[in-house]
Design an enzyme around this catalytic site. Structure first.
Site, short mmCIF file in Angstrom:
data_model
loop_
_atom_site.label_atom_id
_atom_site.label_comp_id
_atom_site.label_asym_id
_atom_site.label_seq_id
_atom_site.Cartn_x
_atom_site.Cartn_y
_atom_site.Cartn_z
N ALA A 25 -17.45 5.61 2.32
CA ALA A 25 -17.31 5.42 0.93
C ALA A 25 -18.41 4.26 0.56
O ALA A 25 -18.42 3.15 1.36
CB ALA A 25 -15.89 5.16 0.34
N LYS A 40 -11.80 -1.47 -24.21
CA LYS A 40 -12.63 -1.52 -23.07
C LYS A 40 -12.41 -2.88 -22.29
O LYS A 40 -11.92 -3.80 -22.96
CB LYS A 40 -13.98 -1.97 -24.02
CG LYS A 40 -14.84 -0.65 -24.21
CD LYS A 40 -16.28 -1.28 -24.70
CE LYS A 40 -17.16 -0.12 -25.51
NZ LYS A 40 -18.07 -0.55 -26.21
N ARG A 42 -13.64 -5.66 -19.96
CA ARG A 42 -14.71 -6.57 -19.62
C ARG A 42 -14.54 -7.07 -18.35
O ARG A 42 -13.35 -7.72 -17.88
CB ARG A 42 -14.69 -7.64 -20.54
CG ARG A 42 -16.19 -8.58 -20.58
CD ARG A 42 -16.19 -9.40 -21.38
NE ARG A 42 -16.12 -9.16 -22.73
CZ ARG A 42 -17.01 -8.84 -23.40
NH1 ARG A 42 -18.23 -8.46 -22.96
NH2 ARG A 42 -17.02 -8.33 -24.73
N GLY A 52 -14.91 2.58 4.19
CA GLY A 52 -14.34 3.83 5.00
C GLY A 52 -14.16 3.13 6.29
O GLY A 52 -14.58 2.10 6.79
N SER A 153 -9.53 8.35 6.74
CA SER A 153 -8.93 9.71 6.56
C SER A 153 -9.74 10.87 6.96
O SER A 153 -11.04 10.70 7.08
CB SER A 153 -8.79 9.84 4.85
OG SER A 153 -9.87 9.45 4.31
N LYS A 197 -3.30 3.17 16.25
CA LYS A 197 -2.87 1.91 15.55
C LYS A 197 -2.39 2.15 14.20
O LYS A 197 -2.72 2.33 13.03
CB LYS A 197 -4.02 0.86 15.19
CG LYS A 197 -3.76 -0.47 14.85
CD LYS A 197 -3.04 -0.88 13.44
CE LYS A 197 -3.94 -0.52 12.35
NZ LYS A 197 -3.01 -0.53 10.97
N GLY A 238 1.74 -5.62 8.51
CA GLY A 238 1.41 -6.36 7.43
C GLY A 238 1.43 -7.90 7.78
O GLY A 238 1.01 -8.50 8.97
N ASP A 268 -8.37 -2.31 8.88
CA ASP A 268 -9.63 -1.96 9.69
C ASP A 268 -10.05 -3.35 10.42
O ASP A 268 -10.62 -3.31 11.55
CB ASP A 268 -10.67 -1.69 8.79
CG ASP A 268 -10.42 -0.26 8.07
OD1 ASP A 268 -9.60 0.45 8.76
OD2 ASP A 268 -10.63 -0.24 6.71
N1 LIG Z 1 0.01 -10.84 3.96
C1 LIG Z 1 -0.55 -10.82 5.25
N2 LIG Z 1 -0.43 -12.19 5.82
C2 LIG Z 1 -1.12 -12.49 7.22
N3 LIG Z 1 -1.79 -11.36 7.84
C3 LIG Z 1 -1.78 -10.08 7.24
C4 LIG Z 1 -1.25 -9.92 5.84
N4 LIG Z 1 -1.33 -8.49 5.62
C5 LIG Z 1 -1.99 -8.24 6.68
N5 LIG Z 1 -2.09 -8.97 7.91
C6 LIG Z 1 -3.03 -8.68 9.13
O1 LIG Z 1 -3.42 -7.57 9.12
C7 LIG Z 1 -3.13 -6.61 9.95
C8 LIG Z 1 -3.18 -5.10 9.46
O2 LIG Z 1 -2.23 -5.09 8.16
P1 LIG Z 1 -1.44 -3.78 7.75
O3 LIG Z 1 -0.33 -3.89 8.78
O4 LIG Z 1 -1.23 -4.09 6.38
O5 LIG Z 1 -2.46 -2.71 7.97
P2 LIG Z 1 -2.67 -1.32 7.47
O6 LIG Z 1 -1.32 -0.95 6.48
O7 LIG Z 1 -3.03 -0.28 8.15
O8 LIG Z 1 -3.63 -1.84 6.24
P3 LIG Z 1 -4.88 -0.75 5.51
O9 LIG Z 1 -4.34 -0.51 4.13
O10 LIG Z 1 -6.16 -1.66 5.64
O11 LIG Z 1 -5.16 0.43 6.16
C9 LIG Z 1 -1.67 -7.35 10.27
O12 LIG Z 1 -1.24 -6.93 11.60
C10 LIG Z 1 -1.72 -8.86 10.01
O13 LIG Z 1 -2.47 -9.15 11.10
MG LIG Z 2 -4.60 1.33 8.09
#
Ligand SMILES: Nc1ncnc2c1ncn2[C@@H]1O[C@H](COP(=O)(O)OP(=O)(O)OP(=O)(O)O)[C@@H](O)[C@H]1O
Ligand SMILES: [Mg+2]
Length: 320
Positions: A25, A40, A42, A52, A153, A197, A238, A268
């Protein structure tokens, strides 16, 4: 760059990693004070970047100085735009021409609430012949390619088992890493893969149950490994970091606490950091720490911007 020949590059003795992006993308991001209807809005400065799954991984590998070749599907005006954006990054990229138009994605930050609105435009539908061309490209990659990253995807037109098909087409000895969701993940794990992953929701969907705690993650990951095809499951959590599960081991890497700006590309970046470590020949445990630091570093960047190497190195020290 941008031609469709096979590719090989070496830097510091490293063979090129190959990333494959079937649904790339052009990522546009901006911000506005409030997102409200019938007015609108801004917008502030617009940032346009190549995006992507696999392309984001390639951006991170490039930032880390790891040689890689990024394959992607190129169609219409947006495809040309993406080619120019990729040219500007210096990433070694190769495209597969398609009849449809490459996807666009818009992220708008509402400054008042700090919420992100993400608009994903419909992507192209790939024909049988175009899908076949993708399989040919994967089977034609250099046999010395250490890692093939299949990420993002599946486009319209691709059957759910298409990642499994690509994985089977890869040269023997090339370790395949898959990062996708839903049916593409469910069918993808039927092939022999080095690593998958999922995030915790994707793992839950795969297991058909809500994964509740770390023990549960380990058990679900182990049952996936027991099917025989997958060697490593990294479950990203996360802000909680990530867990790694192999047949013999399971461990948790905590993410450093960072100032949150935008989660776009965190997953990613995590894969990019992980693969960078693996490509440098590091042990899996060190590569995962690098991946977790890279994900966390991306979270500190606005919009679709990804981690910088300096930030990742700094965060790694904090994690020590
Ligand atoms: N709020 C946060 N604080 C610190 N590290 C974070 C946070 N969010 C994500 N990360 C880091 O990023 C990595 C991947 O995040 P996440 O688990 O959200 O992946 P994902 O859901 O596959 O993300 P995406 O939506 O990009 O595909 C986590 O393992 C962590 O190392
Ligand atoms: Mg992901």
């Amino acid at each position: 760059m941008g031609d469709d020949t096979g590719a090989r590059g070496k830097l510091d003795g490293m063979d090129s990693v190959v990333t494959f992006t079937l649904n790339p993308a052009v990522d546009m991001s901006t911000s506005t004070a409030y997102v409200v209807g019938d007015r609108k809005l801004r917008c502030e400065t617009r940032v346009v970047e190549p995006g992507g799954g696999g392309i984001n991984v390639a951006r991170v590998l490039h930032e880390f100085g790891v040689p890689n070749v990024a394959w992607w599907t190129r169609g219409g005006d947006v495809g040309e735009r993406l080619a120019h954006l990729l040219d500007a990054t210096g990433i070694d990229h190769r495209s597969i021409p398609i009849g449809g138009e490459t996807r666009e994605h818009l992220t708008v930050l509402e400054r008042a609430s700090n919420r992100q609105f993400r608009f994903n435009m419909p992507g192209p539908s790939l024909s049988e012949a175009e899908l076949e061309a993708c399989v040919d490209r994967v089977s034609g990659i250099d046999p010395s390619t250490p890692y093939l990253v299949l990420s993002g995807s599946l486009p319209e037109g691709a059957p759910d088992d298409f990642y499994a098909r690509l994985a089977r087409a890869a040269p023997k000895g090339c370790k395949v890493i898959l990062d996708t969701s839903g049916a593409a993940l469910e069918r993808g794990v039927e092939a022999d893969l080095y690593l998958v992953k999922p995030n915790v929701n994707e793992l839950s969907a795969l297991a058909g149950t809500t994964v509740e705690d770390e023990e549960h993650i380990r058990d679900v990951a182990r049952s996936l490994l027991a099917r025989g095809g997958v060697q490593v499951v990294i479950t990203s959590l996360g802000a909680g970091g990530a867990t790694a599960t192999t047949r013999d081991e399971h461990w948790h890497v905590h993410a450093p606490t960072v100032r949150f700006r935008s989660a776009v590309g965190a997953g990613d970046s995590m894969v990019g950091g992980l693969v960078a470590g693996l490509a440098r020949g590091w042990p899996l445990s060190d590569a995962i720490r690098y991946g977790v630091a890279a994900g966390a570093a991306t979270v500190t960047r606005p919009g679709t911007q990804l981690c910088t190497r300096d930030d990742v190195e700094r965060l790694l020290e904090q994690m020590a």
